[in-house]
Design an enzyme around this catalytic site. Structure first.
Site, mmCIF file in Angstrom:
data_model
loop_
_atom_site.group_PDB
_atom_site.id
_atom_site.type_symbol
_atom_site.label_atom_id
_atom_site.label_comp_id
_atom_site.label_asym_id
_atom_site.label_seq_id
_atom_site.Cartn_x
_atom_site.Cartn_y
_atom_site.Cartn_z
ATOM 1 N N GLY A 196 0.391 6.208 0.548
ATOM 2 C CA GLY A 196 1.188 5.241 -0.218
ATOM 3 C C GLY A 196 0.885 5.246 -1.711
ATOM 4 O O GLY A 196 1.739 4.883 -2.523
ATOM 5 N N ASP A 236 0.216 -3.156 -0.475
ATOM 6 C CA ASP A 236 -0.608 -4.071 0.327
ATOM 7 C C ASP A 236 -1.673 -3.268 1.084
ATOM 8 O O ASP A 236 -1.607 -3.121 2.301
ATOM 9 C CB ASP A 236 0.333 -4.813 1.301
ATOM 10 C CG ASP A 236 -0.406 -5.777 2.200
ATOM 11 O OD1 ASP A 236 -1.500 -6.233 1.818
ATOM 12 O OD2 ASP A 236 0.124 -6.074 3.289
ATOM 13 N N GLU A 273 3.401 4.736 5.663
ATOM 14 C CA GLU A 273 2.157 4.395 6.362
ATOM 15 C C GLU A 273 1.390 5.691 6.617
ATOM 16 O O GLU A 273 1.976 6.690 7.017
ATOM 17 C CB GLU A 273 2.493 3.657 7.672
ATOM 18 C CG GLU A 273 1.342 3.417 8.608
ATOM 19 C CD GLU A 273 0.182 2.598 8.033
ATOM 20 O OE1 GLU A 273 0.421 1.550 7.414
ATOM 21 O OE2 GLU A 273 -0.967 3.038 8.210
ATOM 22 N N HIS A 328 4.254 -12.799 2.853
ATOM 23 C CA HIS A 328 5.600 -12.599 3.401
ATOM 24 C C HIS A 328 6.583 -13.659 2.910
ATOM 25 O O HIS A 328 7.779 -13.393 2.827
ATOM 26 C CB HIS A 328 5.533 -12.555 4.938
ATOM 27 C CG HIS A 328 4.768 -11.372 5.447
ATOM 28 N ND1 HIS A 328 4.198 -11.320 6.703
ATOM 29 C CD2 HIS A 328 4.461 -10.175 4.853
ATOM 30 C CE1 HIS A 328 3.587 -10.150 6.856
ATOM 31 N NE2 HIS A 328 3.720 -9.452 5.749
HETATM 32 N N1 SAM Z 1 2.008 -4.590 4.598
HETATM 33 C C1 SAM Z 1 1.718 -4.857 6.000
HETATM 34 C C2 SAM Z 1 2.270 -6.220 6.355
HETATM 35 O O1 SAM Z 1 2.273 -7.104 5.497
HETATM 36 O O2 SAM Z 1 2.701 -6.394 7.488
HETATM 37 C C3 SAM Z 1 0.243 -4.819 6.284
HETATM 38 C C4 SAM Z 1 -0.444 -3.611 5.751
HETATM 39 S S1 SAM Z 1 -2.147 -3.516 6.093
HETATM 40 C C5 SAM Z 1 -2.828 -4.735 5.066
HETATM 41 C C6 SAM Z 1 -2.577 -2.031 5.282
HETATM 42 C C7 SAM Z 1 -2.028 -0.764 5.938
HETATM 43 O O3 SAM Z 1 -2.224 0.331 5.044
HETATM 44 C C8 SAM Z 1 -2.707 -0.366 7.230
HETATM 45 O O4 SAM Z 1 -1.737 -0.224 8.240
HETATM 46 C C9 SAM Z 1 -3.347 1.004 6.929
HETATM 47 O O5 SAM Z 1 -3.301 1.889 8.023
HETATM 48 C C10 SAM Z 1 -2.467 1.497 5.807
HETATM 49 N N2 SAM Z 1 -3.075 2.470 4.889
HETATM 50 C C11 SAM Z 1 -4.370 2.630 4.524
HETATM 51 N N3 SAM Z 1 -4.476 3.568 3.558
HETATM 52 C C12 SAM Z 1 -3.214 3.992 3.310
HETATM 53 C C13 SAM Z 1 -2.663 4.923 2.383
HETATM 54 N N4 SAM Z 1 -3.427 5.614 1.527
HETATM 55 N N5 SAM Z 1 -1.324 5.110 2.380
HETATM 56 C C14 SAM Z 1 -0.520 4.409 3.233
HETATM 57 N N6 SAM Z 1 -0.984 3.526 4.120
HETATM 58 C C15 SAM Z 1 -2.316 3.306 4.157
#
Ligand code: SAM
Length: 285
Positions: A148, A168, A122, A18
């Site tokens: 994503g 991410d 998401e 971040h």
């Molecule tokens: N970027 C966020 C932050 O820094 O606050 C944290 C993200 S977390 C590491 C990863 C997220 O990706 C999770 O909420 C998960 O549900 C989501 N996720 C998993 N597979 C995904 C996909 N194929 N497309 C979009 N989101 C996905």
């Protein structure tokens, strides 16, 4: 999809990622023209941190918890101000219990101007609902329940023609390194001037080495590596650090992160002397 970022919110990796995000957004703000931040794996956007006494020990304690009393001054103070003000929007809490840590889409949004836009994506239904509620009525934010990984091939370039994509993923599947290579290739092809930043864990060194080798072989231009280690490596793989590979990183990001990390590493390393950082060019411009 079992991953829940709430367990990790505010940990050292969130802090590192971040801070870089905040510096990239600040760089985009140097020009008046609008930009878009595209967050392909947004999470819930906001996390109520568990109490310090919770079991297992909450990860934020050794992340944002270590920055609570930090008052950086001079150049580092200026560079850290956007991140710290986005996180501690209402001032630093007395005790951190009951504190809400913002996720990447919220940090980007808090730093934007009125002409800038956010696309937050998401896939997890619950996280998506939280995200949608959080940005309800916000005309600058577009929230999408979508895979994503489809974004680089379908949502780039943004109509603003300026901006950054943050990738991410949870790293629950080994294929995520391959998907990142594919995302870099698509982004380089469709949005050659855009910035793309991909986060990865430092845990399995062989995977990270292969990832970098394959990126070089794919001839993806202008890639920089930013890595932070907070602990020494061990024979049993465990998360000892994290990194971001960035295509078209702002030209000043390296100098900014060197200045910040020189002060941050001693604050955030697990044991004295166990932390370090590395910033290097992976491929030429
Ligand atoms: N970027 C966020 C932050 O820094 O606050 C944290 C993200 S977390 C590491 C990863 C997220 O990706 C999770 O909420 C998960 O549900 C989501 N996720 C998993 N597979 C995904 C996909 N194929 N497309 C979009 N989101 C996905």
């Amino acid at each position: 999809m079992n991953y829940d970022h709430a367990y990790h919110a505010g940990n050292f990796a969130d802090v590192f990622k971040h801070i870089i995000l905040s510096r990239m957004v600040e760089y985009l703000k140097k020009k008046e023209k609008a930009f878009r931040v595209i967050d392909t794996h947004s999470g819930s956007g906001s996390y109520d941190l568990p109490n310090m006494e919770a079991e297992p020990t909450p990860e934020w304690i050794d992340g944002i918890g270590r920055l609570r009393d930090w008052k950086p001054t001079g150049k580092v103070g200026e560079l850290m101000e956007p991140y710290l003000s986005a996180v501690f929007e209402d001032g630093k809490p007395e005790g951190i219990n009951g504190f809400t840590y913002p996720g990447s889409p919220m940090i980007a949004r808090r730093l934007m101007r009125k002409q800038d836009r956010l696309s937050a994506i998401e896939l997890h239904p619950e996280a998506f609902e939280n995200l949608k509620d959080l940005f309800k009525g916000d005309y600058q934010a577009r929230i999408m329940e979508l895979d994503g990984w489809l974004v680089p091939g379908s949502h780039l370039p943004p109509k603003e023609a300026r901006g950054l994509t943050l990738i991410d993923p949870p790293f629950e599947q080994p294929a995520e390194f391959n998907r990142m290579i594919d995302a870099f290739e698509k982004s380089a092809h469709r949005f050659s001037g855009g910035t793309m930043a991909c986060w990865y864990p430092l845990k399995h060194d062989g995977d990270v080495r292969l990832f970098k080798t394959l990126l070089k072989e794919a001839k993806i231009s202008n890639l920089m590596v930013f890595e932070l280690e907070v602990a020494r490596t061990t024979f049993t793989p465990s998360l000892y650090g994290n990194g971001m590979i960035i295509r078209n990183a702002p030209y000043n990001l390296e100098a900014e992160m060197i200045a910040i990390l020189k002060e941050l590493v001693p604050l955030i390393e697990r044991d004295k002397g166990s932390g370090r950082f590395k910033i290097e060019r992976l491929t030429d411009e």
